[in-house]
Design a protein around this motif. Structure first.
Motif, PDB file in Angstrom:
ATOM      1  N   ARG A 202     -79.913  75.014  60.757  1.00 29.10           N
ATOM      2  CA  ARG A 202     -79.328  73.848  60.097  1.00 29.10           C
ATOM      3  C   ARG A 202     -79.717  72.555  60.809  1.00 29.10           C
ATOM      4  NH1 ARG A 202     -78.734  70.041  57.873  1.00 29.10           N
ATOM      5  NH2 ARG A 202     -76.916  69.111  56.858  1.00 29.10           N
ATOM      6  N   ALA A 203     -79.752  72.585  62.122  1.00 28.12           N
ATOM      7  CA  ALA A 203     -80.037  71.368  62.882  1.00 28.12           C
ATOM      8  C   ALA A 203     -81.432  70.831  62.624  1.00 28.12           C
ATOM      9  CB  ALA A 203     -79.854  71.647  64.377  1.00 28.12           C
ATOM     10  N   THR A 209     -83.082  67.876  52.153  1.00 22.24           N
ATOM     11  CA  THR A 209     -84.070  68.959  52.166  1.00 22.24           C
ATOM     12  C   THR A 209     -83.690  70.044  51.170  1.00 22.24           C
ATOM     13  OG1 THR A 209     -84.533  68.553  54.503  1.00 22.24           O
ATOM     14  CG2 THR A 209     -85.239  70.672  53.608  1.00 22.24           C
ATOM     15  N   HIS A 210     -84.707  70.621  50.545  1.00 24.68           N
ATOM     16  CA  HIS A 210     -84.514  71.811  49.724  1.00 24.68           C
ATOM     17  C   HIS A 210     -85.159  72.996  50.423  1.00 24.68           C
ATOM     18  CE1 HIS A 210     -84.283  74.648  46.454  1.00 24.68           C
ATOM     19  NE2 HIS A 210     -85.581  74.867  46.560  1.00 24.68           N
ATOM     20  N   VAL A 211     -84.441  74.132  50.461  1.00 25.44           N
ATOM     21  CA  VAL A 211     -84.954  75.355  51.063  1.00 25.44           C
ATOM     22  C   VAL A 211     -84.997  76.448  50.010  1.00 25.44           C
ATOM     23  CG1 VAL A 211     -84.645  77.104  52.859  1.00 25.44           C
ATOM     24  CG2 VAL A 211     -83.957  74.731  53.297  1.00 25.44           C
ATOM     25  N   SER A 212     -86.187  77.023  49.820  1.00 20.62           N
ATOM     26  CA  SER A 212     -86.332  78.223  49.001  1.00 20.62           C
ATOM     27  C   SER A 212     -86.530  79.393  49.954  1.00 20.62           C
ATOM     28  CB  SER A 212     -87.548  78.104  48.061  1.00 20.62           C
ATOM     29  OG  SER A 212     -87.323  77.180  47.029  1.00 20.62           O
ATOM     30  N   SER A 213     -85.507  80.219  50.103  1.00 22.78           N
ATOM     31  CA  SER A 213     -85.556  81.356  51.026  1.00 22.78           C
ATOM     32  C   SER A 213     -85.725  82.637  50.218  1.00 22.78           C
ATOM     33  CB  SER A 213     -84.266  81.420  51.845  1.00 22.78           C
ATOM     34  OG  SER A 213     -84.195  82.626  52.574  1.00 22.78           O
ATOM     35  N   ASP A 223     -79.571  80.401  58.912  1.00 23.71           N
ATOM     36  CA  ASP A 223     -78.363  80.527  59.716  1.00 23.71           C
ATOM     37  C   ASP A 223     -77.123  80.145  58.915  1.00 23.71           C
ATOM     38  OD1 ASP A 223     -78.496  77.766  59.615  1.00 23.71           O
ATOM     39  OD2 ASP A 223     -78.432  77.472  61.788  1.00 23.71           O
ATOM     40  N   ALA A 224     -75.963  80.456  59.488  1.00 19.22           N
ATOM     41  CA  ALA A 224     -74.695  80.242  58.786  1.00 19.22           C
ATOM     42  C   ALA A 224     -74.443  78.768  58.517  1.00 19.22           C
ATOM     43  CB  ALA A 224     -73.549  80.843  59.606  1.00 19.22           C
ATOM     44  N   ALA A 230     -74.928  73.737  52.418  1.00 21.54           N
ATOM     45  CA  ALA A 230     -75.831  73.582  51.274  1.00 21.54           C
ATOM     46  C   ALA A 230     -75.148  73.829  49.943  1.00 21.54           C
ATOM     47  CB  ALA A 230     -77.018  74.534  51.412  1.00 21.54           C
ATOM     48  N   ASP A 231     -75.698  73.190  48.901  1.00 16.44           N
ATOM     49  CA  ASP A 231     -75.412  73.615  47.534  1.00 16.44           C
ATOM     50  C   ASP A 231     -76.288  74.839  47.264  1.00 16.44           C
ATOM     51  OD1 ASP A 231     -73.701  71.472  47.176  1.00 16.44           O
ATOM     52  OD2 ASP A 231     -75.253  70.193  46.309  1.00 16.44           O
ATOM     53  N   LEU A 232     -75.665  75.930  46.818  1.00 14.17           N
ATOM     54  CA  LEU A 232     -76.338  77.219  46.756  1.00 14.17           C
ATOM     55  C   LEU A 232     -76.756  77.567  45.334  1.00 14.17           C
ATOM     56  CD1 LEU A 232     -73.950  79.235  49.103  1.00 14.17           C
ATOM     57  CD2 LEU A 232     -76.110  78.116  49.712  1.00 14.17           C
TER      58      LEU A 232
END
Length: 309
Positions: A202-203, A209-213, A223-224, A230-232
């Motif tokens: 997260r840091a 930012t957008h993350v596609s995991s 990480d938690a 985030a909006d999930l």
């Protein structure tokens, strides 16, 4: 069975037309969100070093298919895993088998298509970073080379040679040796690893930012703190409501009332995507049989000349 189309890995990959795949995957995601697709939660048998999953699905207009896929860790390459198996496409009218296709390119490219749709729908401005150098990362970079060839892509991973090779798949690809440094500069992060523990923190993530995991079959990729803030977004409700291997490791035990939005609802204009320029958004993919149906439909249509679009 004599008329069944049988394609090996190379032939399956060659028939995955990227533009048609993007369209079919969008249709499948919307069908899932609108409860028009039929696909039970993935089941799996566990072996000492991996699992064998079964994923049947039906999507109106795309077809009926089932995937048997093994997901095994590679002991010689920690943090890497392979997805091997077959996808069988059936005639949705009479149930007869139409094709047997290699599951590895189908899995990698339909996953890359869903991740790309999430970024196109949810991401704001800023550099694009792909974390990982395995089969999924290579498919992601190769797809971006087709659908967004003018947008620079930075690839980062632990293996410098593999990082350079993966970056070379994009006309504006660059390799970066430091994962944290690349992610800190990113506006969009595609996380494509076989990690068993978080590889993005997260840091490291700037506002907006957008993350596609799309990795994390064996454990959490994020990480938690990232999930907390985030909006999930997911492909299907079971990503949060069912345990692994059908659900996502990161989405287990969410607080009561925590909202998880289906990506198909955003694509259909039925749900809000990005709320503000500063919002952190995460698309957490677990894979879904409807996406395998979409990819198998594209492959079969390309080879037989029955392409719908």
């Amino acid at each position: 069975m004599s008329d069944v189309l049988v394609l090996d890995r190379a032939a399956t990959l060659a028939a995955l037309d990227p533009d048609r795949l993007m369209a079919a995957v969008s249709d499948a995601l919307v069908a899932v969100a609108q409860d028009r697709a039929s696909a039970p939660a993935r089941t799996a048998a566990f072996a000492p070093n991996g699992l064998l999953g079964a994923m049947p699905g039906y999507v109106p207009g795309l077809g009926l298919a089932a995937k048997l896929v093994s997901v095994f860790q590679d002991p010689e390459r920690p943090g890497r895993s392979s997805h091997q198996g077959v996808v069988v496409l059936f005639d949705p009218e009479d149930g007869s088998p139409l094709a047997v296709l290699d599951a590895e390119p189908i899995t990698a490219w339909r996953t890359a298509a869903s991740a790309t749709h999430s970024a196109l729908a949810l991401a704001g401005p800023g550099p694009v970073v792909v974390v990982g150098t395995g089969a999924q990362a290579r498919a992601q970079v190769a797809l971006l080379a087709v659908v967004r060839p003018g947008v620079p892509v930075t690839v980062t991973g632990r293996d410098p040679a593999a990082t350079r090779t993966t970056a070379a798949l994009h006309p504006r690809g660059e390799a970066a040796p430091d994962i944290e440094g690349a992610v800190r500069e990113a506006g969009t992060v595609y996380c494509c690893t076989g990690a068993t523990a978080p590889v993005v923190r997260r840091a490291w993530l700037a506002p907006g930012t957008h993350v596609s995991s799309v990795g994390g079959s064996h454990g959490p990729e994020l990480d938690a703190g990232t999930i907390r803030d985030a909006d999930l977004f997911t492909e299907w409700p079971g990503a949060a409501a069912t345990p692994p291997p059908s659900g996502a490791h990161e989405l287990q035990g969410l607080p009561a009332g925590r909202r998880v939005t289906l990506l198909g609802s955003v694509l259909a204009g039925e749900a809000t995507g990005r709320r503000s320029p500063e919002a952190l958004t995460v698309f957490k993919s677990t894979g879904h049989a409807a996406l395998d149906v979409a990819a198998a439909y594209v492959v079969h249509g390309t080879v037989t000349g029955r392409a719908g679009r």
